[in-house]
Enzyme design. Structure first.
Site, mmCIF file in Angstrom:
data_model
loop_
_atom_site.group_PDB
_atom_site.id
_atom_site.type_symbol
_atom_site.label_atom_id
_atom_site.label_comp_id
_atom_site.label_asym_id
_atom_site.label_seq_id
_atom_site.Cartn_x
_atom_site.Cartn_y
_atom_site.Cartn_z
ATOM 1 N N LEU A 44 -26.082 13.559 9.138
ATOM 2 C CA LEU A 44 -25.946 12.135 8.827
ATOM 3 C C LEU A 44 -26.903 11.797 7.684
ATOM 4 O O LEU A 44 -27.754 12.609 7.320
ATOM 5 C CB LEU A 44 -26.265 11.298 10.064
ATOM 6 C CG LEU A 44 -25.326 11.510 11.257
ATOM 7 C CD1 LEU A 44 -25.835 10.760 12.480
ATOM 8 C CD2 LEU A 44 -23.902 11.091 10.920
ATOM 9 N N SER A 45 -26.784 10.593 7.145
ATOM 10 C CA SER A 45 -27.658 10.256 6.013
ATOM 11 C C SER A 45 -29.120 10.370 6.414
ATOM 12 O O SER A 45 -29.958 10.796 5.613
ATOM 13 C CB SER A 45 -27.344 8.859 5.480
ATOM 14 O OG SER A 45 -27.505 7.878 6.481
ATOM 15 N N GLU A 46 -29.448 10.017 7.669
ATOM 16 C CA GLU A 46 -30.815 10.171 8.153
ATOM 17 C C GLU A 46 -30.843 10.417 9.659
ATOM 18 O O GLU A 46 -29.954 9.980 10.391
ATOM 19 C CB GLU A 46 -31.660 8.929 7.817
ATOM 20 C CG GLU A 46 -32.150 8.875 6.395
ATOM 21 C CD GLU A 46 -31.936 7.532 5.739
ATOM 22 O OE1 GLU A 46 -32.280 7.407 4.560
ATOM 23 O OE2 GLU A 46 -31.395 6.617 6.397
ATOM 24 N N THR A 47 -31.877 11.137 10.070
ATOM 25 C CA THR A 47 -32.214 11.343 11.480
ATOM 26 C C THR A 47 -33.659 10.918 11.663
ATOM 27 O O THR A 47 -34.521 11.253 10.839
ATOM 28 C CB THR A 47 -32.055 12.823 11.877
ATOM 29 O OG1 THR A 47 -30.681 13.202 11.722
ATOM 30 C CG2 THR A 47 -32.488 13.058 13.315
ATOM 31 N N HIS A 76 -32.679 1.848 7.601
ATOM 32 C CA HIS A 76 -31.814 1.899 8.778
ATOM 33 C C HIS A 76 -32.393 2.765 9.889
ATOM 34 O O HIS A 76 -32.236 2.434 11.071
ATOM 35 C CB HIS A 76 -30.358 2.218 8.375
ATOM 36 C CG HIS A 76 -29.847 3.589 8.595
ATOM 37 N ND1 HIS A 76 -30.083 4.623 7.726
ATOM 38 C CD2 HIS A 76 -29.032 4.076 9.571
ATOM 39 C CE1 HIS A 76 -29.459 5.706 8.174
ATOM 40 N NE2 HIS A 76 -28.812 5.403 9.282
#
Length: 294
Positions: A44-47, A76
């Protein structure tokens, strides 16, 4: 080793909309390379990894990773982590240690699996440099030179912890016509992360003041980018009234079918920016367990 995880959709209250985020709530003991590998696995874009805080007065320490690198700050994941921590406690103020500094979020529970969080920026945005090459910007974005610029806003680089090229465009129809020219991209957007936040004012939309799209950060297009919205506060503040508070509602991700709603707030005293904040809702869309045994 078994690690529980959650999937949240951030900047929305509707599952499968907004910006998806993986949250690992009990990440103490993980090495840096393990966190990076897990973030690459989620892709995903970030974890965000939630760890015990260094200061016991704080709620948690956060580590934020894209599939390729660690970030000192991101919006986010901060909202998603604050909602995760808020849902599992009765706290209305969530204090999170991030690489960029201490971030305090105000949390409001909406129901058993969703909430809203608004946090004060740990670092106020700063202008880094102008972007005068309008032809290059237009070529990189696949739009016309005449499309660059909106009202009094002109392209520039800002950072509130993460650097973004901010590119105002004429109207929302221009946002829909963007076609990335990868050959020209890194030469034009050559500052850290090569990321462009393209935005416009939307006076014709009753629910939103600003519309935006974000490209770069090794994720292609991102549906909802709080750190870019934080940088945008710096540009908005330059044109805001000398003293007082201004509030905006920004939409992002609509062109991707992942609509996000991001709230922005700034306050100036004697023409100096003294406060910036980002907010949004988040909903738990799923949960599971990572089984990392050999």
């Amino acid at each position: 080793m078994k690690l529980p995880y959650l999937i949240l959709d951030v900047f929305t209250r509707t599952p499968l909309k907004g910006n998806a985020l993986a949250v690992v709530p009990k990440a103490d003991g993980l090495m840096d390379n393990e966190m990076q590998a897990i973030a690459r696995e989620f892709n995903l874009s970030e974890t965000v990894f939630i760890c015990k805080p260094q200061n016991e007065r704080n709620s948690a320490a956060l580590r934020i990773f894209t599939p390729y690198q660690e970030l000192p700050f991101a919006g986010h994941p901060t909202v998603g982590a604050a909602v995760t921590l808020g849902l599992s406690s009765r706290a209305s103020a969530i204090r999170m240690e991030e690489k960029v500094g201490l971030v305090t979020a105000l949390f409001e529970r909406l129901d058993r699996r969703s909430g809203e969080a608004r946090f004060t920026l740990p670092r106020l945005p700063q202008r880094i440099v102008d972007l005068p090459d309008r032809l290059g910007l237009a070529q990189a974005l696949g739009i016309e030179v005449e499309d660059i610029g909106c009202d009094v806003y002109r392209p520039a680089v800002f950072s509130a912890g993460v650097t973004f090229h901010l590119v105002p465009v004429r109207d929302a129809s221009v946002l829909g016509r963007i076609k990335i020219n990868h050959t020209a991209w890194e030469n034009v957007f050559h500052h850290e992360h090569h990321s462009a936040y393209v935005f416009t004012l939307t006076p014709e939309e009753k629910d939103y003041d600003i519309a935006a799209r974000m490209f770069g950060m090794d994720v292609g297009e991102d549906p909802g980018t709080g750190s870019a919205a934080a940088a945008l506060i710096g540009m908005l503040a330059e044109q805001a009234l000398g003293t007082g508070q201004s509030d905006y509602v920004l939409r992002q991700g609509h062109e991707m079918g992942r609509p996000c709603r991001i709230t922005l707030q700034l306050r100036k005293d004697d023409d100096v920016l003294v406060h910036g904040a980002i907010g949004g809702e988040a909903v738990v869309a799923g949960e599971g367990v990572l089984d990392l045994a050999d």
